[in-house]
Design an enzyme around this catalytic site. Structure first.
Site, short mmCIF file in Angstrom:
data_model
loop_
_atom_site.label_atom_id
_atom_site.label_comp_id
_atom_site.label_asym_id
_atom_site.label_seq_id
_atom_site.Cartn_x
_atom_site.Cartn_y
_atom_site.Cartn_z
N GLY A 1 53.02 -16.70 14.01
CA GLY A 1 53.84 -16.64 12.80
C GLY A 1 52.93 -16.08 11.73
N THR A 2 53.24 -14.91 11.24
CA THR A 2 52.16 -14.06 10.74
C THR A 2 52.52 -13.29 9.49
OG1 THR A 2 51.32 -13.73 12.96
CG2 THR A 2 50.80 -12.02 11.39
#
Lengths: 244, 215
Positions: free
Chosen positions: B12-13
């Site tokens: 999750g970036t």
């Protein structure tokens, strides 16, 4: 010289370290129609002579100068069917390179892949060597010219000739000014070289040329008919004057 | 209730790549999570492919590492064939082909960027294998949603290296603030012609000062 016991297979060396089938394949190309490649400052010209086997054949219906990709063409001397097989393999290679890497295959890399392919046919028992020499010309940032023989030896050239007129043609090519020659000039020179070869045995013969030039945006194509015709006319005139 | 530890490891970036006058900047957060569990707080999502071509990874950590590994191998082999470094476009399309051909099983998206003869190039590769070349900048990952308009507003072509670096750090900080699955530290990579790529690591305290509530 005959290879006696050792000339039937590519999988056995002779006593003096030769593979006769490969040498016989080279002989087959040495009896075939001449092909020429000239590397110019603005591109590459490929040329060859064809000998239609019958007057019933449509002129230029047999073709040896073959586009491989937008930027590469080849011409082969030898068994025409083998030449077509080689072209087909080259097209496969160029196409899969483009698919995998999203850029055009460099000419040297294609030539290298072809030579590895030729090499297999000099080693494996059930194969006969490929019966053509192939000239590979194209553009990958600069003009490139290579020649490949049935023994799979590959060299880069400024000018090269293969087939039965190759000795005469290479002597003539050595006189060309490669540092300044343009494709337009090279087409005329190639026509002269091909017309200068002896053609007594054949009833009919014709010339075929392809080129890749800066003027045509580095796309390989057949040399347009009017340019080829002008070059042939000039060559004929030159020949008459030479023989007069 | 299923434990977060059984969930796949996800990146999750927030990742981005921005061109500046005379080069290219890559930026990423460093959080790797499994649901609400942070399994790595200083992950490196900016991965070198070959020489000065880099890829920013987002999606499944395992999938993107593996695909980047395949692309690296492929590019190494290809550079031997070519006798020179392959182009950024080639690198991006190799990633794209892996992502597309295995789209049923992969969860990956990338930003592939680098320099071709002094010219910066940025390609974004979306989940499923769509590839787009970006003119000036690209941002991806869950956090990018929160800052894309910020970049649209603030970015100008031909910004200086310092300006772009400030912008990127600010944007990643903002994304890390809003996006629960972006966080940790900020990693940067600066690419300039004829210069060794420069890797920069900004620790948490350097990031926190960027949070709007602390201004």
């Amino acid at each position: 010289m005959s290879g006696s016991d050792y000339d039937a297979s590519t999988s056995t060396f002779s006593n003096d370290g030769r593979i006769f089938q490969v040498e016989y394949a080279q002989k087959a190309t040495n009896h075939a129609g001449t092909s020429i490649g000239i590397k110019c400052i603005d591109g590459v010209v490929l040329a060859c002579e064809n000998f239609p086997k019958s007057v019933l054949l449509v002129p230029h219906s047999q073709s040896r100068v073959t586009p491989i990709s937008y930027s590469i063409g080849v011409v082969s001397s030898g068994l025409n069917a083998d030449g077509r097989h080689v072209s087909n393999y080259a097209r496969d290679q160029a196409n899969s390179y483009k698919k995998n890497y999203h850029s055009d295959i460099p000419v040297g890399l294609l030539a290298d892949q072809l030579s590895l392919y030729f090499q297999q046919y000099t080693q494996f028992g059930s194969y006969r060597p490929i019966g053509v020499s192939t000239i590979i010309g194209g553009y990958d940032g600069k003009p490139q010219l290579y020649s490949l023989d049935p023994n799979a030896e590959l060299y880069g050239y400024k000018g090269v000739a293969i087939g039965k007129g190759k000795t005469h043609a290479r002597t003539a090519l050595e006189q060309l000014p490669f540092a300044t020659i343009t494709c337009e000039q090279a087409v005329k020179e190639a026509a002269k070289i091909l017309y200068g070869l002896t053609h007594e045995e054949e009833r009919i013969w014709e010339i075929e040329m392809g080129w890749i030039t800066e003027a045509n945006n580095w796309v390989f194509e057949t040399v347009p008919a009017p340019i080829l015709k002008a070059a042939e006319d000039e060559a004929k005139k030159w020949l008459e004057e030479r023989d007069a | 209730m299923q434990s977060d530890l059984n969930l796949p490891v996800d990146l999750g970036t927030t990742i981005m790549a921005l061109k500046f006058d005379g080069g290219l900047l890559l930026a990423a957060d460093s959080r790797t999570s499994q649901g609400s569990y942070v399994s790595n707080r200083m992950a490196d999502k900016i991965t070198p492919l070959i020489d000065d071509i880099y890829v920013c990874r987002s999606g499944s950590s395992a999938d993107t590492q593996t695909v980047a590994g395949y692309a690296r191998y492929s590019l190494d082999f290809h550079s031997q064939q070519l006798g020179k470094r392959p182009s950024v476009q080639t690198a991006a399309y190799i990633l794209r082909d892996f992502a597309y051909q295995n789209k049923e099983v992969l969860s990956v998206s990338f930003i592939c960027a680098g320099l071709d003869d002094e010219k910066a190039r940025i390609f974004s590769i979306a989940q499923g294998g769509a590839i787009f070349e970006q003119k000036n900048y690209a941002a991806a990952g869950s956090g990018s949603t929160y800052v894309l308009t910020y970049l649209d507003e603030k970015y100008r072509p031909n910004m200086t290296e310092t300006e772009v670096r400030e912008l990127a750090v600010r944007a990643v900080s903002l994304a890390m603030f809003r996006d629960n699955s972006s966080g940790g530290c900020i990693r940067l990579c600066v690419l300039k012609p004829n210069t060794k790529p420069e890797r920069i690591f900004l620790q948490g305290d350097q990031v926190q000062s960027m949070f709007p509530v602390h201004r």
